[in-house]
Design a protein around this motif. Structure first.
Motif, PDB file in Angstrom:
ATOM      1  N   MET A  22       9.623   3.127   0.158  1.00 31.37           N
ATOM      2  CA  MET A  22       8.662   2.593   1.121  1.00 31.37           C
ATOM      3  C   MET A  22       7.588   1.724   0.472  1.00 31.37           C
ATOM      4  O   MET A  22       7.177   0.722   1.046  1.00 31.37           O
ATOM      5  CB  MET A  22       8.013   3.736   1.910  1.00 31.37           C
ATOM      6  CG  MET A  22       8.995   4.468   2.806  1.00 31.37           C
ATOM      7  SD  MET A  22       8.251   5.887   3.646  1.00 31.37           S
ATOM      8  CE  MET A  22       7.327   5.063   4.947  1.00 31.37           C
ATOM      9  N   VAL A  23       7.107   2.136  -0.710  1.00 32.30           N
ATOM     10  CA  VAL A  23       6.027   1.408  -1.386  1.00 32.30           C
ATOM     11  C   VAL A  23       6.293   1.384  -2.896  1.00 32.30           C
ATOM     12  O   VAL A  23       5.633   2.083  -3.667  1.00 32.30           O
ATOM     13  CB  VAL A  23       4.636   2.023  -1.103  1.00 32.30           C
ATOM     14  CG1 VAL A  23       3.529   1.032  -1.448  1.00 32.30           C
ATOM     15  CG2 VAL A  23       4.481   2.482   0.335  1.00 32.30           C
ATOM     16  N   PRO A  24       7.247   0.573  -3.330  1.00 35.59           N
ATOM     17  CA  PRO A  24       7.582   0.549  -4.753  1.00 35.59           C
ATOM     18  C   PRO A  24       6.451   0.035  -5.649  1.00 35.59           C
ATOM     19  O   PRO A  24       6.457   0.288  -6.853  1.00 35.59           O
ATOM     20  CB  PRO A  24       8.803  -0.373  -4.818  1.00 35.59           C
ATOM     21  CG  PRO A  24       8.741  -1.185  -3.575  1.00 35.59           C
ATOM     22  CD  PRO A  24       8.072  -0.321  -2.544  1.00 35.59           C
ATOM     23  N   GLU A  25       5.478  -0.622  -5.062  1.00 37.00           N
ATOM     24  CA  GLU A  25       4.319  -1.083  -5.819  1.00 37.00           C
ATOM     25  C   GLU A  25       3.438   0.083  -6.265  1.00 37.00           C
ATOM     26  O   GLU A  25       2.650  -0.028  -7.194  1.00 37.00           O
ATOM     27  CB  GLU A  25       3.446  -2.034  -4.979  1.00 37.00           C
ATOM     28  CG  GLU A  25       4.157  -3.236  -4.438  1.00 37.00           C
ATOM     29  CD  GLU A  25       4.699  -3.016  -3.017  1.00 37.00           C
ATOM     30  OE1 GLU A  25       5.170  -1.899  -2.695  1.00 37.00           O
ATOM     31  OE2 GLU A  25       4.662  -3.973  -2.242  1.00 37.00           O
ATOM     32  N   VAL A  26       3.581   1.221  -5.577  1.00 34.02           N
ATOM     33  CA  VAL A  26       2.714   2.375  -5.806  1.00 34.02           C
ATOM     34  C   VAL A  26       3.473   3.586  -6.358  1.00 34.02           C
ATOM     35  O   VAL A  26       2.956   4.316  -7.192  1.00 34.02           O
ATOM     36  CB  VAL A  26       1.984   2.762  -4.500  1.00 34.02           C
ATOM     37  CG1 VAL A  26       1.158   4.025  -4.669  1.00 34.02           C
ATOM     38  CG2 VAL A  26       1.103   1.610  -4.029  1.00 34.02           C
ATOM     39  N   PHE A  27       4.698   3.785  -5.891  1.00 35.71           N
ATOM     40  CA  PHE A  27       5.469   4.968  -6.270  1.00 35.71           C
ATOM     41  C   PHE A  27       6.736   4.591  -7.028  1.00 35.71           C
ATOM     42  O   PHE A  27       7.329   3.547  -6.793  1.00 35.71           O
ATOM     43  CB  PHE A  27       5.873   5.768  -5.024  1.00 35.71           C
ATOM     44  CG  PHE A  27       4.721   6.217  -4.184  1.00 35.71           C
ATOM     45  CD1 PHE A  27       3.932   7.284  -4.578  1.00 35.71           C
ATOM     46  CD2 PHE A  27       4.408   5.573  -3.000  1.00 35.71           C
ATOM     47  CE1 PHE A  27       2.859   7.707  -3.802  1.00 35.71           C
ATOM     48  CE2 PHE A  27       3.343   5.979  -2.207  1.00 35.71           C
ATOM     49  CZ  PHE A  27       2.566   7.054  -2.610  1.00 35.71           C
ATOM     50  N   ASP A  28       7.146   5.476  -7.906  1.00 34.09           N
ATOM     51  CA  ASP A  28       8.396   5.329  -8.635  1.00 34.09           C
ATOM     52  C   ASP A  28       8.980   6.725  -8.803  1.00 34.09           C
ATOM     53  O   ASP A  28       8.401   7.706  -8.330  1.00 34.09           O
ATOM     54  CB  ASP A  28       8.134   4.679  -9.994  1.00 34.09           C
ATOM     55  CG  ASP A  28       9.365   4.027 -10.594  1.00 34.09           C
ATOM     56  OD1 ASP A  28      10.472   4.183 -10.037  1.00 34.09           O
ATOM     57  OD2 ASP A  28       9.229   3.373 -11.640  1.00 34.09           O
TER      58      ASP A  28
END
Length: 68
Positions: A22-28
């Protein structure tokens, strides 16, 4: 508007990867077990809605928004 700080409980994480999708900029996800990695504890305001959705979509409840 400042985005709340994100915290993750990797002991609760079930490695679904929803947050990272959903938010690859924030989570990995960690290579070895797929558990969540918070890449940006306090993301920029333009990601606030997506981060909120990702946190509330976590199937295990491993993610939390600290709004202080």
């Amino acid at each position: 508007m400042v985005t709340p700080r994100i915290s993750a409980d990797t002991g609760v994480c079930v490695s679904s990867g929803m947050c990272a999708m959903m938010v690859p900029e924030v989570f990995d996800q960690r290579e070895e077990d797929g558990r969540v990695v918070v890449r940006r504890e306090q993301p920029p305001p333009e990601l606030a809605d997506r981060v909120h959705d990702a946190v509330h979509s976590c199937p295990s409840g491993a993610l939390r928004l600290d709004e202080d």
